[in-house]
Design a protein around this motif. Sequence first.
Motif, PDB file in Angstrom:
ATOM      1  N   ILE A  37       0.844  -1.201   0.000  1.00  0.00           N
ATOM      2  CA  ILE A  37       0.000   0.000   0.000  1.00  0.00           C
ATOM      3  C   ILE A  37       0.876   1.247   0.000  1.00  0.00           C
ATOM      4  CG2 ILE A  37      -1.635   1.378   1.362  1.00  0.00           C
ATOM      5  CD1 ILE A  37      -2.773  -1.363   2.354  1.00  0.00           C
ATOM      6  N   LEU A  53      -5.508  -2.491  -0.439  1.00  0.00           N
ATOM      7  CA  LEU A  53      -6.334  -2.060   0.687  1.00  0.00           C
ATOM      8  C   LEU A  53      -7.324  -3.162   1.059  1.00  0.00           C
ATOM      9  CD1 LEU A  53      -6.907   1.668  -0.292  1.00  0.00           C
ATOM     10  CD2 LEU A  53      -5.764   0.852   1.794  1.00  0.00           C
ATOM     11  N   VAL A  66      -4.683   1.440   8.226  1.00  0.00           N
ATOM     12  CA  VAL A  66      -4.723   1.642   6.781  1.00  0.00           C
ATOM     13  C   VAL A  66      -4.875   3.134   6.470  1.00  0.00           C
ATOM     14  CG1 VAL A  66      -6.106   1.210   4.714  1.00  0.00           C
ATOM     15  CG2 VAL A  66      -5.562  -0.674   6.259  1.00  0.00           C
TER      16      VAL A  66
END
Length: 147
Positions: A37, A53, A66
């Motif tokens: 990511i 994700l 995240v």
Amino acid sequence: MNRTQLLDPKVFRAMAAVSAAAKKGLGDPALAELVMIRASQINHCAFCLDMHLDLARENGETEDRVHFLSAWEETEDLYSERERAALALTEAVTVLTEGFVPDEVYEAAAKHFDEAALAHLIALITVINGWNRLMVSRRVPPGGRKP
């Protein structure tokens, strides 16, 4: 602008094999997704961000971890020292405009990963950068990931 969506199946399989081997060798699927990511954020790869994700969440990543990944340096309590070392290495390998990966970044990662795991981490960072470049150069939009 018309860009090709074609990716030779042999190229796809080879890169997918490198990705799988690097992830397996690293032995930490959640960290692997964070690394992918972060590189994809830097490289502005919407396709890879969308996919990784989802995979991060499937591997148990929280929304906070995240969500704040692009500002990981400012969120000391959210990521472990090992994760922070991997993210710093990810950024250094992804952005080589200043030259080599700084020794202190490499040494910090080497404190948290044995030689084999470090080799797999570097391979993972390298292959996600390759994927990012393949997708961004062809302007492949997000979506279309098959579960």
